[in-house]
Design a protein around this motif. Structure first.
Motif, PDB file in Angstrom:
ATOM      1  N   ARG A  13     -22.546  -6.820 106.854  1.00 13.73           N
ATOM      2  CA  ARG A  13     -23.428  -7.984 106.934  1.00 13.73           C
ATOM      3  C   ARG A  13     -24.309  -7.925 108.178  1.00 13.73           C
ATOM      4  N   GLU A  17     -28.311  -7.825 108.072  1.00 12.57           N
ATOM      5  CA  GLU A  17     -29.122  -8.803 108.804  1.00 12.57           C
ATOM      6  C   GLU A  17     -30.193  -8.106 109.642  1.00 12.57           C
ATOM      7  N   GLN A  18     -29.840  -6.989 110.260  1.00  9.93           N
ATOM      8  CA  GLN A  18     -30.820  -6.261 111.061  1.00  9.93           C
ATOM      9  C   GLN A  18     -31.949  -5.712 110.179  1.00  9.93           C
ATOM     10  N   THR A  20     -32.840  -6.824 107.282  1.00  5.88           N
ATOM     11  CA  THR A  20     -33.599  -7.987 106.808  1.00  5.88           C
ATOM     12  C   THR A  20     -34.665  -8.375 107.815  1.00  5.88           C
ATOM     13  N   GLU A  21     -34.275  -8.422 109.086  1.00  7.62           N
ATOM     14  CA  GLU A  21     -35.223  -8.776 110.155  1.00  7.62           C
ATOM     15  C   GLU A  21     -36.361  -7.764 110.224  1.00  7.62           C
ATOM     16  N   ASP A  60     -30.106  -9.579  97.531  1.00  8.57           N
ATOM     17  CA  ASP A  60     -31.036 -10.541  98.135  1.00  8.57           C
ATOM     18  C   ASP A  60     -32.476 -10.332  97.690  1.00  8.57           C
TER      19      ASP A  60
END
Length: 212
Positions: A13, A17-18, A20-21, A60
């Motif tokens: 996760r 998240e990284q 995604t950023e 996602d």
């Protein structure tokens, strides 16, 4: 073994998240290939958590698997973008219809006021994130779990599209004005007027997203 599984899930996760950023900020562009070995080396891990992270990103809607190429950043056609923004508008106007029946939540309106204030002086990326929270607050106010769940599925792809729009200072200024009008109309219980501003807000997002 249970602790190791938990650690791997947490790491996956974190990696997701990284990435995604990196996608939302434009560091990674549509069509860019995600290299497992690069992220494994960066995070000092095996490929298993990396593959899990790529899988989470696929769910996602930010990454897609392409045969013989692997995991790449998902691109959106003009029709894809129109569909995303049309669904967003539909769900938000539907939420406003529900709010007319359940009433506006003062606590959520206060949260929206606070978000609006923060958006006054933020850079495009932070503005985009705050904007998404502002619109999500309208969804939350509907008290509909179904609407909320459907809207949440749009979250990351929408954020990625909206960042492009909010790189323009004039677009951010107009968006702020529209948010103020939406808040004022909801406070006054004039939900049809709030709905018309939401539709205008949607239309202002459409052209920059299609031109990107």
């Amino acid at each position: 073994m249970g602790n190791k599984l938990f650690d791997n899930n947490s790491l996956s996760r974190l990696i997701a998240e990284q990435i995604t950023e990196e996608i939302i900020t434009g560091k990674l562009q549509p069509g860019d290939k995600l290299i497992e070995t690069n992220y494994a080396e960066e995070f000092g891990t095996s490929r298993a958590p990396i593959r899990e992270a790529f899988y989470l990103l696929t769910i996602d809607g930010l990454v897609e698997r392409i045969p013989r190429k692997g995991s790449v950043v998902k691109g959106y056609s003009a029709q894809d973008k129109i569909d995303l923004l049309e669904i967003r508008m539909f769900l938000e106007t539907l939420a406003l219809d529900r709010i007319t029946k359940v009433g506006a939540s003062e606590s959520i309106l206060q949260t929206m006021e606070e978000l609006q204030a923060k958006m006054e002086n933020e850079n495009p990326m932070e503005y985009t994130k705050l904007n998404q929270k502002f619109h999500m607050a309208i969804i939350e106010m509907s008290n509909s779990e179904i609407i909320r769940m459907m809207y949440a599925r749009l979250g990351l792809p929408l954020t990625s599209l909206q960042r492009i729009t909010f790189e323009g200072k004039a677009n951010r200024k107009k968006s702020l004005q529209e948010h103020r009008q939406i808040l004022d109309f909801i406070h006054r219980g004039e939900f049809e007027k709030a709905k018309s501003i939401l539709i205008e807000n949607h239309q202002n997002l459409l052209k920059p997203a299609l031109d990107a």
